[in-house]
Design a protein around this motif. Structure first.
Motif, PDB file in Angstrom:
ATOM      1  N   CYS A 297       0.025   4.027  -2.741  1.00  0.00           N
ATOM      2  CA  CYS A 297      -0.555   5.285  -2.254  1.00  0.00           C
ATOM      3  C   CYS A 297       0.302   6.481  -2.636  1.00  0.00           C
ATOM      4  N   LEU A 298       1.624   6.315  -2.603  1.00  0.00           N
ATOM      5  CA  LEU A 298       2.514   7.414  -2.990  1.00  0.00           C
ATOM      6  C   LEU A 298       2.341   7.762  -4.461  1.00  0.00           C
TER       7      LEU A 298
ATOM      8  N   SER B 190       0.817  -1.218   0.000  1.00  0.00           N
ATOM      9  CA  SER B 190       0.000   0.000   0.000  1.00  0.00           C
ATOM     10  C   SER B 190       0.849   1.265   0.000  1.00  0.00           C
ATOM     11  N   GLY B 191       2.059   1.204   0.562  1.00  0.00           N
ATOM     12  CA  GLY B 191       2.900   2.394   0.627  1.00  0.00           C
ATOM     13  C   GLY B 191       3.268   2.941  -0.739  1.00  0.00           C
TER      14      GLY B 191
ATOM     15  N   SER C 192      -3.761   9.362   0.978  1.00  0.00           N
ATOM     16  CA  SER C 192      -2.834  10.225   1.707  1.00  0.00           C
ATOM     17  C   SER C 192      -1.853   9.370   2.517  1.00  0.00           C
ATOM     18  N   MET C 193      -0.607   9.797   2.558  1.00  0.00           N
ATOM     19  CA  MET C 193       0.423   9.078   3.318  1.00  0.00           C
ATOM     20  C   MET C 193       0.380   9.443   4.794  1.00  0.00           C
ATOM     21  N   LYS C 194      -0.435  10.401   5.174  1.00  0.00           N
ATOM     22  CA  LYS C 194      -0.535  10.816   6.564  1.00  0.00           C
ATOM     23  C   LYS C 194      -1.341   9.791   7.358  1.00  0.00           C
ATOM     24  N   LYS C 195      -0.775   9.357   8.458  1.00  0.00           N
ATOM     25  CA  LYS C 195      -1.419   8.346   9.283  1.00  0.00           C
ATOM     26  C   LYS C 195      -2.530   8.969  10.116  1.00  0.00           C
TER      27      LYS C 195
END
Length: 535
Positions: free
Chosen positions: A210-211, A206-207, A259-262
């Protein structure tokens, strides 16, 4: 003083050892998280608790001892457990014991610094399901518990402390009996840590995905923010068309998803999950509509059915099938996009009805105002625009004659104007109703918290509104034993709490205000866009 000891049901059959948990002095309760089994080295237990406290920011300590006598109780074991109070000093020190067969439980709380009189400290033993409490999210009531009739004796603050302690102590539950660590624990995952290979692979993949998608969405947002789209014709059309508004709304949803923001708290995590479910449902319904329209030449049959409806559609008969084809093709972006495009097409095809309605409404309103002004002239009154009130006024004979003549003309022309206004108002209301139903359906798909509703249906304990207690044992000379069970959140409150912010529209006027505006000839619009979005 009554002390409450929350004990996990998964540890009821565990071997003897130390009770590890958190003491909440404000609520006079002890939350037991795990049992440390023999043999162990005290310094290793203290190191483990220090590491857990550093990771979870929860004051975890040794609360007392747990004795499970599977056979006849041994005196050496009892003396050894009593001696552990000097190694792990804690006030109060709990001594929880279960006799063989599970028919007798004893629970005591002792204090070394200030010994209490016999029977002064009474301990209430409360069993709880550790897994359910860990995975659930407590929603406190809007009204304080002391203001509710029949409220639970345990306050919301105490329950929040229990739920917070268990949820933040997840680092303590990462070890199971297969680990070769120096300390052996019993908790809800001691028989094996829950995991999924597919979930781990999805997390790792997913990383980068998503990026990449976040970069593409950022590029699309940059192109949409160009000055070319802010010029007058394009900016005006973009603010009036429902399709453009829905595309902007879906773009915000996609940027939130990728979004990469948790997520900082469970509310943001639930919002992201609801957004994912809403987008998936929207795209799925759109693809189903697309497959239905392009199957068995349904677009051609639909075009043949629409052509005889009106003459202006008959003039557009060569293009009707192409228009329907493009509307169906837009459904691959989601059903809401296709519905928004359909609403814009309905508004465009009925623009002549809107023009006639505006003309009739203005003419009818002009005559109503003229008749009301002339009626005040007959009564010797006039409207004072500065003071915004009706004042007395004297008119001469010529003014009364001209007023009578104009009043007669307007009065006899009023039925014709009113009939013209009535016909096109009914047509306008029909178009407003169709557009309103389309907007309500779009708003429903955009804002319905599908993931929360599915969670409430399949796993009710995940959304907790409170708890209830069931008495397990209440006999003289024995501690009161209760079983804590989670009350699920009602469906109405789930929708109210987790409803997504929407670009949808809402009625501007009530039924009484709408009828008053129709009678006075004021223009009505189907819906107005929300300017204040609330999370």
């Amino acid at each position: 003083m009554v002390l409450k000891a929350f004990f996990p049901t998964c540890c009821a059959s565990a071997d003897s050892g130390l009770l590890v948990g958190r003491w909440v002095p404000e609520q006079s309760c002890a939350v037991v998280l795990a049992v440390v089994h023999f043999p162990f080295i005290p310094i290793q237990v203290k190191q483990l608790l220090a590491q857990v406290q550093q990771d979870s920011q929860v004051g975890v300590a040794v609360l007392g001892t747990w004795c499970h006598c599977r056979q006849e109780p041994e005196e050496s074991l009892g003396r050894f457990l009593e001696g552990l109070a000097a190694v792990f000093p804690h006030e109060p020190w709990l001594r929880l014991c279960r006799e063989r067969g599970g028919t007798f439980w004893s629970c005591e709380a002792t204090r070394r610094q200030a010994p209490s009189a016999p029977g002064e400290d009474q301990v209430t033993l409360i069993f709880y399901d550790q897994r359910q409490v860990l995975l659930s999210q407590l929603h406190p009531p809007a009204v304080p518990p002391d203001c509710q009739v029949g409220a639970d004796p345990t306050s919301t603050g105490g329950l929040a402390a229990v739920f917070h302690t268990v949820s933040r102590s997840e680092a303590l539950f990462r070890s199971d009996r297969f680990d070769e660590g120096p300390v052996r624990l019993s908790h809800w995952q001691s028989e094996g840590v829950e995991a999924s290979i597919l979930a781990e692979l999805a997390k790792r993949a997913s990383g980068p995905v998503c990026l990449l998608l976040a970069s593409l969405l950022s590029l699309v947002s940059t192109v949409g923010a160009c000055r070319v789209f802010k010029l007058w014709p394009l900016s005006f059309l973009g603010s009036k068309l429902s399709t453009c508004e829905q595309l902007r709304h879906r773009l915000e949803h996609l940027r939130l998803i990728f979004s990469m923001k948790k997520a900082e708290n469970p509310v943001q995590l639930m919002r992201k999950a609801n957004t994912v479910a809403s987008v998936l449902l929207d795209v799925t319904l759109g693809l189903l509509l697309l497959s239905w329209l392009h199957g068995r030449s349904r677009i051609g049959h639909l075009a043949d059915a629409l052509v005889p409806v009106a003459d202006y559609i008959h003039l557009m008969s060569p293009f009707v099938e192409h228009i329907l084809w493009h509307v169906g093709l837009s459904a691959c972006l989601g059903l809401t996009v296709a519905l928004s495009l359909l609403s814009d097409i309905v508004a465009l095809l009925t623009f002549h009805i809107y023009c006639f309605y505006v003309y009739g409404a203005r003419l009818y309103r002009l005559k109503i105002h003229g008749l009301s002004s002339l009626w005040r002239l007959f009564r010797g009154k006039k409207w004072n625009a500065l003071r915004r009130r009706v004042d007395s006024c004297s008119y001469d004979l010529d003014q009364l004659f001209i007023g009578t003549l104009l009043f007669t003309i307007l009065l006899f022309l009023l039925p014709t104007t009113a009939l013209y206004y009535l016909v096109f108002t009914l047509l306008r209301l029909l178009m407003v109703t169709v557009q309103g139903l389309i907007h309500l359906l779009v708003d429903l798909i955009n804002s319905l918290p599908l993931y929360s509703l599915g969670l409430r249906l399949c796993r009710p304990y995940r959304l907790a509104a409170g708890v209830k207690f069931r008495v397990l044992e209440h006999e003289a000379g024995r501690p009161l034993r209760l079983l804590m069970q989670i009350n699920p959140l009602p469906y109405s409150r789930v929708v109210h709490t987790y409803r997504l912010p929407s670009c949808g529209c809402h009625p501007q006027h009530s039924w009484g205000s709408l009828c008053r505006r129709l009678f006075s000839g004021e223009l009505i619009y189907p819906w107005r866009q929300r300017s204040d979005r609330q999370d």
